[in-house]
Design an enzyme around this catalytic site. Structure first.
Site, PDB file in Angstrom:
ATOM      1  N   GLY A  65      28.138  46.976 -45.815  1.00  0.00           N
ATOM      2  CA  GLY A  65      27.404  47.370 -44.630  1.00  0.00           C
ATOM      3  C   GLY A  65      28.064  46.791 -43.394  1.00  0.00           C
ATOM      4  N   CYS A  92      31.026  43.388 -50.941  1.00  0.00           N
ATOM      5  CA  CYS A  92      31.228  43.058 -49.532  1.00  0.00           C
ATOM      6  C   CYS A  92      29.941  42.486 -48.924  1.00  0.00           C
ATOM      7  CB  CYS A  92      31.752  44.275 -48.779  1.00  0.00           C
ATOM      8  SG  CYS A  92      32.431  43.875 -47.144  1.00  0.00           S
ATOM      9  N   TYR A  93      29.270  43.203 -48.033  1.00  0.00           N
ATOM     10  CA  TYR A  93      28.010  42.716 -47.461  1.00  0.00           C
ATOM     11  C   TYR A  93      27.017  42.399 -48.568  1.00  0.00           C
ATOM     12  CZ  TYR A  93      23.641  42.694 -44.787  1.00  0.00           C
ATOM     13  OH  TYR A  93      22.427  42.337 -44.236  1.00  0.00           O
ATOM     14  N   HIS A 181      36.429  45.813 -51.916  1.00  0.00           N
ATOM     15  CA  HIS A 181      35.819  47.110 -52.202  1.00  0.00           C
ATOM     16  C   HIS A 181      36.464  47.724 -53.448  1.00  0.00           C
ATOM     17  CE1 HIS A 181      33.281  47.724 -48.611  1.00  0.00           C
ATOM     18  NE2 HIS A 181      34.169  46.923 -48.027  1.00  0.00           N
ATOM     19  N   GLU A 183      35.452  50.274 -55.030  1.00  0.00           N
ATOM     20  CA  GLU A 183      35.198  51.711 -55.102  1.00  0.00           C
ATOM     21  C   GLU A 183      36.289  52.549 -54.466  1.00  0.00           C
ATOM     22  OE1 GLU A 183      33.070  50.409 -51.264  1.00  0.00           O
ATOM     23  OE2 GLU A 183      33.647  49.569 -53.207  1.00  0.00           O
ATOM     24  N   ASP A 239      27.220  76.580 -55.115  1.00  0.00           N
ATOM     25  CA  ASP A 239      26.002  75.847 -55.441  1.00  0.00           C
ATOM     26  C   ASP A 239      24.873  76.771 -55.893  1.00  0.00           C
ATOM     27  OD1 ASP A 239      27.560  73.798 -54.474  1.00  0.00           O
ATOM     28  OD2 ASP A 239      26.630  73.813 -52.496  1.00  0.00           O
ATOM     29  N   LYS A 379      29.462  67.675 -55.656  1.00  0.00           N
ATOM     30  CA  LYS A 379      30.091  68.997 -55.767  1.00  0.00           C
ATOM     31  C   LYS A 379      30.972  69.126 -57.008  1.00  0.00           C
ATOM     32  CE  LYS A 379      30.314  72.041 -53.009  1.00  0.00           C
ATOM     33  NZ  LYS A 379      29.576  73.318 -52.843  1.00  0.00           N
TER      34      LYS A 379
END
Length: 523
Positions: A65, A92-93, A181, A183, A239, A379
């Protein structure tokens, strides 16, 4: 799908909750968890311990964040969550918050740590998350404050030159924190770190697969609709097509599909969708010509959010007019995706980037119960579900197309004339990409018609026509995107053809903006 049935579709899966503290990568964390075949869901930081316990997650991940844990009003976490016995990973945060709340120390650094950093794993071992990985490895950092001391009882498992506590853990209490991070792709071993938290820290098995998603969604739709009848609105995009196929699998002939020809579809799209669904899916399709109503409602409107809400309402009105063909239909199927929900401001710290016509643009007097079987999916997961259901490539790999159609690619007032101009230009852009064999490499490509005029010279005469903007991006999930580096000869072919073949256009430009800061669509 209502919130209850959305939760029902996820029932039976190991679940990890991603707590959103306003990080731009919260959605990416959720995506990485799903890549490890574990279901993830983003929740606000205001979630209580009781709400977490009720969801019975296998683990909780606290996102990064932009705030400092020392700033007044900084987002926090119900401290009772730590006592639930549910493993928690802070990123992180999120790692700083764990340390701050549980007796560690977080202090300002002499300098921030941003971008690539070299992390050294502790000599006595990397613990649950880092053992067996390289002793020195690159990681991606983005912070100013730093963890000085971990929570009492937690072991420091890694450090960098600027972060004395780059990673810590206390497996006995199920506490894990990483300052970097994991990710992002810039952390090469990041996915392994996340997977180790899921498997070793949480004991979460790989239960989130296409087969399991389809089975759970099918069961959820059957439970929701029962013996009722449903209408599915087809927009020409991936979709709505996958949503229709999935609901048809669940309730068969209880579903009736309605293709609303809004006058805002791509060239020949209404005919193609009608033919494809009859041939491949075997779904009875009703086609409603509503172009006059849509253009009338959009007359004089230039504000993007207003356009989206008008289109959303007009869709519903078109379905209601078609209802005489399915008089007892009480359910409306929509292809709402998880990013649609997120971008419409679904969590406490997520801002509303734009309302989606099927999330924020529905009228208050909606006379249907919504069925949204894809509401939990990204997606790429939707494409995988479509392929698993046997839909042809021409549907599964069709580029995303916004629900409001060309209305959000016409800047300014939406008129039949502007739609006709844009439809021709858009067809040329897509055709030239196909001719170059690049269509599958591009996430989304289209033309935009700005509401300006530009001076030009054609046939030795002055012109004052409209420009066309070409937009082409690469992406994995539409949450972030980069502009596509198209070959110059392809761009030249697009430009030459658009100017030569589309009346009223005398200039073509190429958009080279990534997301962020821009969105993929112009409106």
């Amino acid at each position: 799908m209502t919130a209850g049935t959305a939760a029902g579709a996820a029932r039976g899966f190991d679940t990890v909750l991603v707590v959103d503290f306003g990080a731009q990568y919260a959605q990416l964390i959720a995506r990485r968890v799903r890549e490890c075949a574990v279901y993830s869901e983003i929740v606000p930081s205001s979630i209580t311990a009781g709400e977490v316990a009720a969801r019975r997650p296998s683990g909780v991940i606290l996102s990064g964040g932009p705030a400092s844990v020392h700033v007044d009003g900084a987002p926090s976490l119900d401290p009772e969550i730590y006592g639930l016995g549910v493993p928690v990973l802070g990123i992180c945060y999120g790692a700083q918050l764990i340390a701050e709340q549980l007796g560690g120390t977080v202090g300002p650094n002499e300098r921030g740590e941003y971008g690539r950093a070299e992390m050294t794993v502790a000599r006595d071992g990397g613990g649950t998350l880092l053992s067996g990985l390289p002793a020195c490895q690159p990681v991606w950092m983005s912070h100013f404050d730093a963890i000085v001391d971990p929570p009492p009882g937690a072991a420091v498992t890694a450090s960098t030159a600027a972060s004395p506590v780059a990673a810590f853990e206390d497996p006995g209490r199920g506490l894990y924190g990483v300052q970097f991070h994991p990710e992002v792709q810039h952390t090469p071993h990041g996915l392994q770190v996340i997977e180790r938290f899921l498997r070793r820290g949480c004991g979460a098995g790989p239960s989130w697969s296409m087969d399991s998603i389809i089975d759970a969604s099918t069961a959820s739709v059957r439970e929701q609709v029962g013996e009722g009848r449903a209408i599915c609105g087809l927009s020409g995009g991936v979709d709505s097509a996958v949503a229709a196929a999935l609901v048809h699998r669940a309730i068969g002939d209880q579903l009736k599909c309605v293709l609303v020809d809004t006058g805002l579809l791509r060239l020949g799209e209404a005919d193609q969708v009608e033919e494809t669904f009859a041939r491949h899916v075997g779904i009875d399709l009703v086609r409603v010509d509503a172009a006059t109503e849509f253009f009338s409602a959009l007359a004089g409107v230039t504000e993007p959010e207003t356009k989206r809400k008008i289109v959303g309402e007009q869709f519903i009105r078109a379905f209601e007019r078609a209802r005489h063909q399915v008089p007892d239909a009480g359910f409306l199927v929509q292809g709402t995706l998880y990013p649609d929900v997120i971008e419409s401001g679904a969590t406490t710290h997520s801002s509303t980037i734009k309302s989606h016509h099927n999330v924020g643009g529905l009228p208050d007097d909606l006379d249907f119960e919504l069925v949204e079987p894809l509401r939990l999916l990204f997606k790429d997961e939707v494409r995988a579900v479509g392929a698993e259901l046997g839909l042809p490539d021409e549907i599964v790999h069709r580029q995303p197309f916004p629900g409001p159609g060309l209305a959000v690619r016409i800047i300014g007032e939406v008129t039949p004339s502007a739609a006709g101009t844009l439809r021709q230009a858009d067809a040329i852009v897509r055709e030239e990409l196909r001719n170059a064999g690049l269509e599958r490499e591009i996430w989304q490509s289209f033309a935009v018609l700005p509401d300006i005029r530009t001076v030009g010279v054609m046939g030795d005469e002055r012109t004052y026509g409209r420009p066309v903007v070409i937009r082409a991006v690469t992406s994995a999930d539409a949450m972030t995107a980069d502009w596509a580096r198209l070959p110059h000869d392809v761009l030249e072919a697009m430009s030459s053809r658009v100017i030569a073949e589309v009346p009223g256009v005398n200039r073509v430009v190429y958009d080279i903006t990534s997301k962020p800061p821009a969105t993929i669509e112009w409106e």
